[in-house]
Every structure is written in C-alpha cells, then in structure tokens.
Design a protein around this motif. Structure first.
Motif, PDB file in Angstrom:
ATOM      1  N   GLU A  15       0.818  -1.218   0.000  1.00 23.66           N
ATOM      2  CA  GLU A  15       0.000   0.000   0.000  1.00 23.66           C
ATOM      3  C   GLU A  15       0.846   1.260   0.000  1.00 23.66           C
ATOM      4  O   GLU A  15       0.437   2.295  -0.526  1.00 23.66           O
ATOM      5  N   LEU A  16       2.036   1.198   0.586  1.00 17.57           N
ATOM      6  CA  LEU A  16       2.879   2.388   0.723  1.00 17.57           C
ATOM      7  C   LEU A  16       3.815   2.612  -0.460  1.00 17.57           C
ATOM      8  O   LEU A  16       4.276   3.729  -0.675  1.00 17.57           O
ATOM      9  N   LEU A  17       4.106   1.585  -1.186  1.00 19.11           N
ATOM     10  CA  LEU A  17       5.086   1.689  -2.258  1.00 19.11           C
ATOM     11  C   LEU A  17       4.474   2.391  -3.460  1.00 19.11           C
ATOM     12  O   LEU A  17       3.638   1.849  -4.164  1.00 19.11           O
ATOM     13  N   LEU A  18       4.896   3.619  -3.673  1.00 15.59           N
ATOM     14  CA  LEU A  18       4.364   4.394  -4.786  1.00 15.59           C
ATOM     15  C   LEU A  18       5.407   4.609  -5.873  1.00 15.59           C
ATOM     16  O   LEU A  18       5.167   4.347  -7.043  1.00 15.59           O
ATOM     17  N   ARG A  19       6.558   5.109  -5.489  1.00 18.13           N
ATOM     18  CA  ARG A  19       7.572   5.502  -6.468  1.00 18.13           C
ATOM     19  C   ARG A  19       8.312   4.328  -7.078  1.00 18.13           C
ATOM     20  O   ARG A  19       8.762   4.391  -8.203  1.00 18.13           O
ATOM     21  N   HIS A  20       8.471   3.266  -6.337  1.00 15.13           N
ATOM     22  CA  HIS A  20       9.331   2.178  -6.785  1.00 15.13           C
ATOM     23  C   HIS A  20       8.532   0.902  -7.049  1.00 15.13           C
ATOM     24  O   HIS A  20       8.781  -0.131  -6.465  1.00 15.13           O
ATOM     25  N   ARG A  21       7.587   0.984  -7.934  1.00 15.85           N
ATOM     26  CA  ARG A  21       6.793  -0.197  -8.274  1.00 15.85           C
ATOM     27  C   ARG A  21       7.467  -1.043  -9.356  1.00 15.85           C
ATOM     28  O   ARG A  21       7.180  -2.223  -9.484  1.00 15.85           O
ATOM     29  N   SER A  22       8.356  -0.458 -10.119  1.00 17.53           N
ATOM     30  CA  SER A  22       9.066  -1.206 -11.151  1.00 17.53           C
ATOM     31  C   SER A  22       9.959  -2.252 -10.486  1.00 17.53           C
ATOM     32  O   SER A  22      10.632  -1.978  -9.490  1.00 17.53           O
ATOM     33  N   LEU A  23       9.976  -3.445 -11.047  1.00 22.46           N
ATOM     34  CA  LEU A  23      10.818  -4.511 -10.517  1.00 22.46           C
ATOM     35  C   LEU A  23      12.282  -4.080 -10.473  1.00 22.46           C
ATOM     36  O   LEU A  23      12.991  -4.342  -9.498  1.00 22.46           O
ATOM     37  N   LEU A  24      12.745  -3.388 -11.511  1.00 18.32           N
ATOM     38  CA  LEU A  24      14.136  -2.931 -11.527  1.00 18.32           C
ATOM     39  C   LEU A  24      14.410  -1.928 -10.406  1.00 18.32           C
ATOM     40  O   LEU A  24      15.450  -1.969  -9.757  1.00 18.32           O
ATOM     41  N   ASP A  25      13.462  -1.023 -10.172  1.00 11.54           N
ATOM     42  CA  ASP A  25      13.611  -0.081  -9.064  1.00 11.54           C
ATOM     43  C   ASP A  25      13.677  -0.809  -7.725  1.00 11.54           C
ATOM     44  O   ASP A  25      14.509  -0.506  -6.878  1.00 11.54           O
ATOM     45  N   VAL A  26      12.792  -1.783  -7.543  1.00 14.95           N
ATOM     46  CA  VAL A  26      12.762  -2.533  -6.288  1.00 14.95           C
ATOM     47  C   VAL A  26      14.065  -3.320  -6.104  1.00 14.95           C
ATOM     48  O   VAL A  26      14.647  -3.323  -5.014  1.00 14.95           O
ATOM     49  N   LEU A  27      14.527  -3.962  -7.162  1.00 13.94           N
ATOM     50  CA  LEU A  27      15.784  -4.717  -7.066  1.00 13.94           C
ATOM     51  C   LEU A  27      16.957  -3.827  -6.657  1.00 13.94           C
ATOM     52  O   LEU A  27      17.751  -4.199  -5.793  1.00 13.94           O
ATOM     53  N   THR A  28      17.062  -2.665  -7.269  1.00 13.75           N
ATOM     54  CA  THR A  28      18.191  -1.793  -6.956  1.00 13.75           C
ATOM     55  C   THR A  28      18.056  -1.184  -5.567  1.00 13.75           C
ATOM     56  O   THR A  28      19.058  -1.018  -4.866  1.00 13.75           O
ATOM     57  N   LYS A  29      16.829  -0.858  -5.136  1.00 14.50           N
ATOM     58  CA  LYS A  29      16.632  -0.331  -3.787  1.00 14.50           C
ATOM     59  C   LYS A  29      16.921  -1.417  -2.743  1.00 14.50           C
ATOM     60  O   LYS A  29      17.491  -1.141  -1.687  1.00 14.50           O
ATOM     61  N   PHE A  30      16.544  -2.664  -3.018  1.00 13.20           N
ATOM     62  CA  PHE A  30      16.825  -3.777  -2.108  1.00 13.20           C
ATOM     63  C   PHE A  30      18.331  -3.967  -1.981  1.00 13.20           C
ATOM     64  O   PHE A  30      18.863  -4.112  -0.883  1.00 13.20           O
ATOM     65  N   SER A  31      19.021  -3.923  -3.099  1.00 13.40           N
ATOM     66  CA  SER A  31      20.481  -4.051  -3.093  1.00 13.40           C
ATOM     67  C   SER A  31      21.130  -2.898  -2.326  1.00 13.40           C
ATOM     68  O   SER A  31      22.054  -3.097  -1.530  1.00 13.40           O
ATOM     69  N   GLN A  32      20.644  -1.696  -2.558  1.00 13.69           N
ATOM     70  CA  GLN A  32      21.175  -0.521  -1.875  1.00 13.69           C
ATOM     71  C   GLN A  32      20.919  -0.609  -0.367  1.00 13.69           C
ATOM     72  O   GLN A  32      21.795  -0.268   0.438  1.00 13.69           O
ATOM     73  N   SER A  33      19.748  -1.072   0.028  1.00 14.94           N
ATOM     74  CA  SER A  33      19.448  -1.178   1.453  1.00 14.94           C
ATOM     75  C   SER A  33      20.310  -2.248   2.115  1.00 14.94           C
ATOM     76  O   SER A  33      20.715  -2.107   3.268  1.00 14.94           O
ATOM     77  N   ASN A  34      20.617  -3.309   1.384  1.00 14.23           N
ATOM     78  CA  ASN A  34      21.516  -4.338   1.901  1.00 14.23           C
ATOM     79  C   ASN A  34      22.913  -3.765   2.129  1.00 14.23           C
ATOM     80  O   ASN A  34      23.550  -4.013   3.156  1.00 14.23           O
ATOM     81  N   ALA A  35      23.380  -2.970   1.178  1.00 15.94           N
ATOM     82  CA  ALA A  35      24.687  -2.322   1.327  1.00 15.94           C
ATOM     83  C   ALA A  35      24.687  -1.372   2.525  1.00 15.94           C
ATOM     84  O   ALA A  35      25.699  -1.258   3.239  1.00 15.94           O
ATOM     85  N   SER A  36      23.570  -0.716   2.784  1.00 17.48           N
ATOM     86  CA  SER A  36      23.478   0.193   3.929  1.00 17.48           C
ATOM     87  C   SER A  36      23.548  -0.558   5.249  1.00 17.48           C
ATOM     88  O   SER A  36      24.114  -0.059   6.221  1.00 17.48           O
ATOM     89  N   VAL A  37      22.976  -1.751   5.299  1.00 20.94           N
ATOM     90  CA  VAL A  37      23.110  -2.587   6.502  1.00 20.94           C
ATOM     91  C   VAL A  37      24.577  -2.924   6.725  1.00 20.94           C
ATOM     92  O   VAL A  37      25.113  -2.758   7.822  1.00 20.94           O
ATOM     93  N   ASN A  38      25.234  -3.375   5.665  1.00 18.56           N
ATOM     94  CA  ASN A  38      26.651  -3.728   5.770  1.00 18.56           C
ATOM     95  C   ASN A  38      27.487  -2.531   6.207  1.00 18.56           C
ATOM     96  O   ASN A  38      28.387  -2.653   7.045  1.00 18.56           O
ATOM     97  N   ARG A  39      27.200  -1.378   5.652  1.00 19.10           N
ATOM     98  CA  ARG A  39      27.938  -0.153   5.995  1.00 19.10           C
ATOM     99  C   ARG A  39      27.718   0.235   7.444  1.00 19.10           C
ATOM    100  O   ARG A  39      28.661   0.637   8.140  1.00 19.10           O
ATOM    101  N   ALA A  40      26.499   0.118   7.937  1.00 21.80           N
ATOM    102  CA  ALA A  40      26.212   0.463   9.330  1.00 21.80           C
ATOM    103  C   ALA A  40      26.966  -0.452  10.294  1.00 21.80           C
ATOM    104  O   ALA A  40      27.503   0.009  11.312  1.00 21.80           O
ATOM    105  N   VAL A  41      27.034  -1.731   9.970  1.00 28.22           N
ATOM    106  CA  VAL A  41      27.793  -2.662  10.811  1.00 28.22           C
ATOM    107  C   VAL A  41      29.278  -2.310  10.767  1.00 28.22           C
ATOM    108  O   VAL A  41      29.955  -2.248  11.798  1.00 28.22           O
ATOM    109  N   ALA A  42      29.795  -2.039   9.569  1.00 23.77           N
ATOM    110  CA  ALA A  42      31.207  -1.682   9.434  1.00 23.77           C
ATOM    111  C   ALA A  42      31.535  -0.413  10.215  1.00 23.77           C
ATOM    112  O   ALA A  42      32.580  -0.321  10.869  1.00 23.77           O
ATOM    113  N   LYS A  43      30.640   0.568  10.178  1.00 25.35           N
ATOM    114  CA  LYS A  43      30.884   1.825  10.892  1.00 25.35           C
ATOM    115  C   LYS A  43      30.868   1.628  12.405  1.00 25.35           C
ATOM    116  O   LYS A  43      31.545   2.349  13.137  1.00 25.35           O
TER     117      LYS A  43
END
Length: 131
Positions: A15-43
């Motif tokens: 219901e909340l996902l408006l801007r990133h409905r494209s599968l490609l957008d979702v894939l890249t945002k998922f990948s980016q969010s995974n990298a952010s988890v890794n970065r937060a742990v590293a920091k």
C-alpha cells in the motif's frame, strides 16, 4: 502495541510503495538497502568502535564432529553494539525488510510462505542446511 504479522507488513508495504513499483527499481533499492546494513555494521567497528572484529580461521577439521564444530565456531566480534549503533542497524535492517517485502510483492511471492518453507528446510536438514 504488538508487531504486525509478516503478512500484514507485506500488505502495508504494498500500500505504501508508490515511487518504486518497477521490478528494476525494487531490485536496486533492495540491493542498496543491503549495502546500507553492511555499511552500518562496518561503521560500528571502524568509527564508533563499540564492537571489534577479530577474524581468524575457525579451526574446523574434517575429523571434527558437527556438534563440536558448532561449539568451536565464533562470530569474530568482541564487545556489544552501543545504543546508537544498534538503533542505526535496526533502522537499516527495517529498510532492507521493506524492500524485500516489495520485491516479494512485485513477484507475487508470499513472504510468510518463504519464511515457513525456509524454516521447514532448516528443521528437516538441520546441520546439512549449510549450502
């Protein structure tokens, strides 16, 4: 306030996902969010220093029994996350879960079923679920 079920969360994401409905957008945002988890742990290690990483060979051998190997293995971390780092990592994990749910929605996959099947596989395969 109780936590929503996985199904309720997945519906909420849909219901909340408006801007990133494209599968490609979702894939890249998922990948980016995974990298952010890794970065937060590293920091938490490199900037805050609340935890330390001391990685070395686990010392497993082919002769070692699996139960002994489990007791012998280590996470390679020392210390405990401070409240600030813990909050940042929880936030990044939440975003990652959001985009994982969005990916499931894009592909018409029920996240609860994915978790249930993985739990069943872990229960059935036990130690042999290492691949």
């Amino acid at each position: 306030m109780s936590a929503p079920s996985i199904e309720q969360f997945q519906t909420q994401v849909s219901e909340l996902l408006l801007r990133h409905r494209s599968l490609l957008d979702v894939l890249t945002k998922f990948s980016q969010s995974n990298a952010s988890v890794n970065r937060a742990v590293a920091k938490s290690i490199t900037e805050c220093g609340c935890i330390e990483l001391t990685a070395r060979h686990q010392g497993f051998s082919e002769e070692m029994e699996l139960t002994h190997a489990n007791r012998h293995s280590q996470s390679h971390t020392n210390g405990q996350l401070c409240e600030q780092c813990s909050e940042i990592i929880r936030s990044e994990l939440g975003k990652n879960l959001f985009y994982m749910s969005a990916l499931c929605n894009s592909l018409d996959v029920n996240l609860q079923e994915v978790i249930a099947k993985e739990a069943e596989k872990c229960s059935t395969l036990g130690w042999f679920n290492l691949t």
